[in-house]
Design a protein around this motif. Structure first.
Motif, short mmCIF file in Angstrom:
data_model
loop_
_atom_site.label_atom_id
_atom_site.label_comp_id
_atom_site.label_asym_id
_atom_site.label_seq_id
_atom_site.Cartn_x
_atom_site.Cartn_y
_atom_site.Cartn_z
N LEU A 6 -26.96 2.84 17.06
CA LEU A 6 -27.73 2.55 18.10
C LEU A 6 -27.83 1.91 18.69
O LEU A 6 -28.63 1.19 18.23
N TRP A 7 -28.01 2.21 20.15
CA TRP A 7 -28.50 1.04 21.01
C TRP A 7 -28.89 1.42 22.08
O TRP A 7 -28.94 2.24 23.04
N GLU A 8 -30.42 0.89 22.36
CA GLU A 8 -31.18 1.47 23.65
C GLU A 8 -30.90 3.23 23.29
O GLU A 8 -30.81 3.69 24.92
N SER A 122 -34.14 0.60 6.22
CA SER A 122 -34.08 1.89 7.95
C SER A 122 -32.28 1.13 8.25
O SER A 122 -31.92 -0.12 7.68
N CYS A 124 -29.33 1.59 9.98
CA CYS A 124 -28.97 0.80 11.27
C CYS A 124 -27.86 1.09 11.97
O CYS A 124 -27.39 0.54 12.79
N LEU A 139 -31.09 -2.33 7.74
CA LEU A 139 -32.01 -3.41 7.78
C LEU A 139 -33.76 -3.82 6.95
O LEU A 139 -34.00 -2.42 6.17
N ARG A 210 -40.64 5.46 21.70
CA ARG A 210 -41.84 5.25 23.23
C ARG A 210 -42.72 6.46 23.25
O ARG A 210 -43.82 6.00 23.10
N LYS B 2 -32.56 -5.99 31.07
CA LYS B 2 -33.17 -5.16 31.97
C LYS B 2 -34.73 -5.71 32.35
O LYS B 2 -35.12 -6.27 31.16
N GLU B 4 -37.63 -4.40 32.30
CA GLU B 4 -38.66 -3.41 31.18
C GLU B 4 -38.00 -4.41 29.97
O GLU B 4 -39.31 -3.59 28.89
N ASN B 5 -37.38 -4.71 29.58
CA ASN B 5 -37.44 -5.55 28.66
C ASN B 5 -37.52 -6.85 28.75
O ASN B 5 -37.59 -7.49 26.91
N VAL B 103 -38.33 -5.53 13.47
CA VAL B 103 -37.54 -7.12 13.82
C VAL B 103 -36.13 -6.86 13.58
O VAL B 103 -36.02 -7.38 11.78
N LEU B 116 -34.99 -8.42 18.52
CA LEU B 116 -33.89 -7.63 18.63
C LEU B 116 -34.79 -6.90 17.55
O LEU B 116 -35.16 -7.35 16.38
N HIS B 118 -35.10 -2.88 15.83
CA HIS B 118 -35.23 -1.26 15.55
C HIS B 118 -35.70 -0.33 15.18
O HIS B 118 -36.74 -0.28 14.51
N PHE B 123 -31.48 -0.19 18.21
CA PHE B 123 -31.53 -1.21 18.01
C PHE B 123 -32.17 -1.58 19.70
O PHE B 123 -31.34 -0.93 20.58
N ARG B 124 -33.13 -2.80 19.75
CA ARG B 124 -33.68 -3.01 21.57
C ARG B 124 -33.18 -3.98 21.60
O ARG B 124 -34.00 -4.46 20.68
N ARG B 125 -32.85 -4.93 22.64
CA ARG B 125 -33.22 -6.18 23.06
C ARG B 125 -33.96 -6.71 24.00
O ARG B 125 -34.78 -6.21 24.61
N TRP B 126 -35.17 -7.40 23.71
CA TRP B 126 -36.42 -8.29 24.59
C TRP B 126 -36.10 -9.88 24.38
O TRP B 126 -35.62 -10.49 23.78
#
Lengths: 622, 258
Positions: A6-8, A122, A124, A139, A210, B2, B4-5, B103, B116, B118, B123-126
């Motif tokens: 899952l990404w974003e 977790s 990932c 992870l 969020r 983005k 917002e990131n 992280v 990065l 999770h 996953f999200r990149r910041w």
């Protein structure tokens, strides 16, 4: 091989080759909550090599970190009994709550069986070979590891790993996509003892990071007055109680319609026993079937048993993956009754045996010989026909706080049986029985509409409406006009008031001539000033003065009825939408209902009223 | 990436120090916390701290102290922070905080750091100019205990013998401080704790900690591989940690203004 991640919030699948796995296990269990810990334990007892992965730093999930170690419905039985007894013994020995004992006992049992546990880890990524799960990407504090397995068990409770693998999942009710309210358990000190207090909050999608974070913070920051009264605050239990996350679409899905129709699986893993336990006063916004039961017949807290198919643990079209937790393959309507601790214990046991049989026979999970599975589950007491108890009024206290008369119930089968029950304040069984009889009950019920007994007359109108007969409409309208605030007593909680039920049935009958009447409930400037709505603290399940339960019930049922009427009669939509704007656009309705914040349980219900109305308006394009 | 990131500062760990940073930096900073709760280095660890007479410099920390006092945190000379969770969490409302988010990696780049994470959404990149780590790094831990609340059985108010305990808010109740190895994991620590509890026949277990109480070799802020280290548990109590976070956040703002 595919790596699924899952990404974003979006699923990705990447072709990978020459993946180097650190280790190989027969079974990897993701999530060592109660069912996960038991699934790992039973798999190890079955002789399989097992790895347990847990995001938190403790095992037991809701029963330990969530502060809910005991259960009230479901049936004891199966291999979990020995573990529960060990918890009780530990609790007595150390003088602590079962929640604390669970942490020690589950870990000890897993250690004794040689199950390695990776805490704070977790999943990932999931590796797939065609549609068979072959391993996971994990992870950990030490970095990312690839670990292979024959069977992966998703015990996250939310179907998080199954979703990551690409399995089809469903979340929330069809009306507005919302799941059930979550709860947060707090420990308070009362006298010299610690006790737990369970409080409902709003609704949240557990896979929306969020929104979930905001909810977690709110539930720790907000201090409702009842909590302060119960004792000196000690602790927020770290894990919130997510009553409803995602459910997998499984090889055999359990649906409420099938339960009511008696279309039961031929291959059960166990029998569940509970009410259709949904929280919230907005049950009129559930599916028609569920709302007919809970609102139209006021049977929300009736208990029933039914068999759960073993293939509800297998995501449709996948192999090597089992989901033994509340995310199993059930529809949203029935989900509330398949999440009790004993049931989750049994999913764990069934999953351990399914995995064993698949490995022993070298076959896909869904092709194991059911007879062998049944034999094992029967031998342990997990699958026991005696658990198929039927329909019951069950619990400890009745609505008025007195001892509940626990009794088995049977649906009525002859129209002439209806009158006696309809004359009481517990007419729900007769209403639902009439619904089952359909047209055969209508002549009798029409006759009862002119009964000199008010209860018989009005409850016959509900029963007639439940059969789809519009002859009930005049009496239904009369109850709304009267704002009939008599509350029926079928259930120990969440009983409906007659005017609310009347509104619900007018909506289900799509009675266009009731639009003005229903809009009047929402828009009359002085509606909220009627004496019946003034909170007097007398309602046992909601004694707080900062939420007007009755007014909310009437508002909610009026909105739901108007939406149903608008869906059936496009010509009425503009008028209904205009009424919605009048009722909700300035936000003033909220303060009439509650002084609690929007993120609270009550505030969430109030916010969703306007949202429901404006969603319909937008959908209708008026 | 983005918009917002992108943040000025990414903070690791939802500690008291991180709350102070978030208080000062507002929406300029994102806080990532692997667990489901905040402030575990003190509240979750049942580590109530000491030296509450030490002066606080920031107004925000002084306000928090006042709220703690109103809740009886320092009554009768006994420190009890348990009822102080709600005011602490109120500091997190309207802040950029992601709980249950671990992280997965940090890399230096031309703009600062690519982080990065999770969590529930995967996953999200910041991207951030600066990363502040408020957690206790394994190599810096000099003392680690696993704590539990215990109470005397049948009105027994005497402290248990042969173990390390601290008084907290109630007569006859104690915080049992169970020393564990610096690299002990929670499951191993629970096993050690249980062995200690076995020796305490006159006391019963009330609740066990969610996190370790750690002492680290150095207080921040200092740099390690370009990442600012501001371990919250290095401070004697959570108010001092919060204060340090606020002060460092204000320093970051001044630096940014320059």
């Amino acid at each position: 091989m595919l790596l699924c991640e899952l990404w974003e919030g979006c699923l990705t699948r990447t072709a990978v080759k020459d993946v180097c796995f650190d280790a190989q296990y027969d079974v990897i269990v993701c999530g060592l909550g109660n069912s996960g810990a038991l699934a790992a334990l039973f798999s190890a007892e079955n002789g399989l090599s097992v790895l347990g992965l847990e995001r938190l730093f403790t095992v037991g999930g809701t029963t330990t970190a969530g502060g809910i170690p005991t259960w009230y419905f479901g049936c004891a039985g199966g291999r979990a009994g020995a573990v529960e007894e060990a918890r009780r013994q530990h609790s007595r020995r150390f003088g602590c709550e079962l929640a604390e004992s669970g942490r020690f006992v589950l870990e000890q049992k897993l250690r004794q069986q040689g199950v390695p546990m990776l805490l704070g880890a977790s999943v990932c990524g999931v590796y797939l070979q065609r549609q068979k799960v072959t391993g996971v990407r994990v992870l950990t504090a030490g970095g990312i590891r690839n670990i292979a397995c024959c069977v992966l068990m998703d015990c996250t409770g939310d179907g998080a790993v199954a979703r990551m693998a690409g399995c089809e999942t469903v979340f929330g009710r069809a009306w507005d996509g919302l799941g059930q309210p979550y709860s947060r358990v707090c420990r308070v000190r009362s006298g010299s003892a610690l006790q737990t207090v369970n409080m409902d909050f709003g609704r949240v999608d557990p896979l929306d990071d969020r929104a979930l974070s905001r909810a977690l913070v709110f539930s720790c920051a907000w201090e409702p007055s009842p909590l302060r009264r119960m004792g000196k605050f000690v602790q927020h239990m770290p894990l919130i109680g997510v009553r409803e996350g995602r459910h997998i679409v499984s090889e055999e899905q359990l649906r409420l319609q099938d339960v009511f129709d008696g279309n039961f699986t031929a291959e059960p893993a166990f029998y569940t026993y509970s009410d259709l336990d949904k929280h919230g006063w907005d049950k009129c916004m559930e599916s028609d079937l569920f709302a007919d039961w809970a609102v139209g017949a006021n049977l929300n807290a009736y208990n029933m048993s039914f068999p759960v198919p073993w293939k509800a643990l297998i995501p449709k079209g996948f192999d090597g993956l089992l989901v033994p937790c509340r995310a199993l393959g059930v529809d949203c309507d029935v989900a509330g009754s398949v999440r009790m601790i004993p049931d989750m214990n049994k999913t764990a046991e069934a999953a351990a045996d399914i995995a064993l049989l698949a490995l022993r026979h070298g076959c896909p999970l869904k092709q194991i010989p059911y007879e062998e599975l049944r034999s094992r589950l029967q031998a342990s007491g997990c699958l026991d026909k005696a658990h198929d108890r039927g329909l019951w009024v069950d619990g400890k206290r009745d609505y008025d706080g007195g001892p509940l008369q626990v009794q088995q119930m049977h649906f009525l089968t002859q129209p002439q049986q209806l009158e006696e029950r309809l004359a009481t304040l517990r007419p729900g069984l007769a209403i639902w029985s009439a619904r089952r009889m359909g047209a055969a009950a209508q002549p009798t019920l029409r006759g009862l509409l002119s009964s000199p007994d008010e209860n018989t007359r009005k409850h016959a109108a509900f029963a007639l409406a439940a059969t789809g007969d519009a002859a009930a409409v005049p009496l239904l309208r009369q109850m709304v006009e009267q704002r009939d605030d008599l509350m029926l007593r079928d259930c120990r909680k969440y009983n409906q008031h007659r005017a609310a039920m009347a509104m619900y049935h007018l909506g289900r009958l799509a009675d266009a001539d009731s639009v003005e009447l229903l809009l009047g409930v929402l828009t009359a400037p002085d509606e909220h000033l009627r004496p019946i709505y003034q909170p007097d603290g007398s309602y046992p399940w909601f004694p707080w003065r900062d939420f007007r339960v009755l007014l909310y019930q009437f508002f909610c049922n009026a909105v739901a009825a108007l939406v149903r009427i608008g869906e059936a009669h496009p010509a009425e939509r503009a008028r209904i939408a205009q009424g919605f704007v009048q009722a909700f656009a300035d936000g003033g309705y909220y303060e009439k209902l509650t002084s609690r914040p929007p993120e609270s349980f009550e505030g969430g219900l109030a916010v969703n009223l306007a949202k429901t109305a404006f969603d319909a308006k937008e959908r209708w394009g008026v | 990436m983005k918009r917002e990131n992108r943040y000025d500062v990414i903070v690791l760990g939802a500690t008291f120090a991180a709350a102070g940073l978030a208080q000062a930096l507002g929406s300029r900073c994102l806080v990532l916390e692997a667990g489901p709760t905040a402030g575990t280095e003190f509240l979750g660890a049942l580590h109530f701290g000491d030296d509450y007479a030490a002066p606080l410099q920031s107004g925000a920390a002084k306000e928090l102290r006042e709220e703690f006092e109103q809740r009886g945190a320092f009554s009768d000379g006994r420190i009890c922070l348990l009822d102080c969770a709600a005011p602490f969490y109120r500091r997190w409302q309207e802040k950029e905080l992601l709980l249950n988010t671990a992280v997965a990696g940090i890399e230096k780049n031309e703009e600062g750091f690519a982080v990065l994470s999770h969590g529930a959404a995967g996953f999200r990149r910041w991207q951030a100019a600066c990363v502040v780590d408020t957690r206790a790094a394994q190599q810096d831990i000099v003392c680690k205990t696993f704590n539990a609340l215990i109470a005397g059985r049948e009105g027994n108010a005497a402290p248990p013998q042969g173990v390390s305990v601290q008084r907290w808010g109630y007569e006859g109740d104690w915080v049992l401080q169970c020393p564990v190895a610096a690299d002990a994991d929670p499951a191993a620590a629970r096993a050690v704790l249980e062995a200690q509890l076995e020796q305490l026949a006159q006391h019963r277990l009330q609740m066990i900690a969610e996190d370790f109480a750690c002492t680290v070799s150095a207080a921040g802020p200092y740099l390690r591989e370009g990442i600012v280290q501001l371990p919250s548990c290095a401070y004697r109590n959570p108010l001092l940690a919060f204060d340090a976070g606020v002060l460092y956040g204000e320093e970051v703002l001044r630096h940014a203004a320059l």
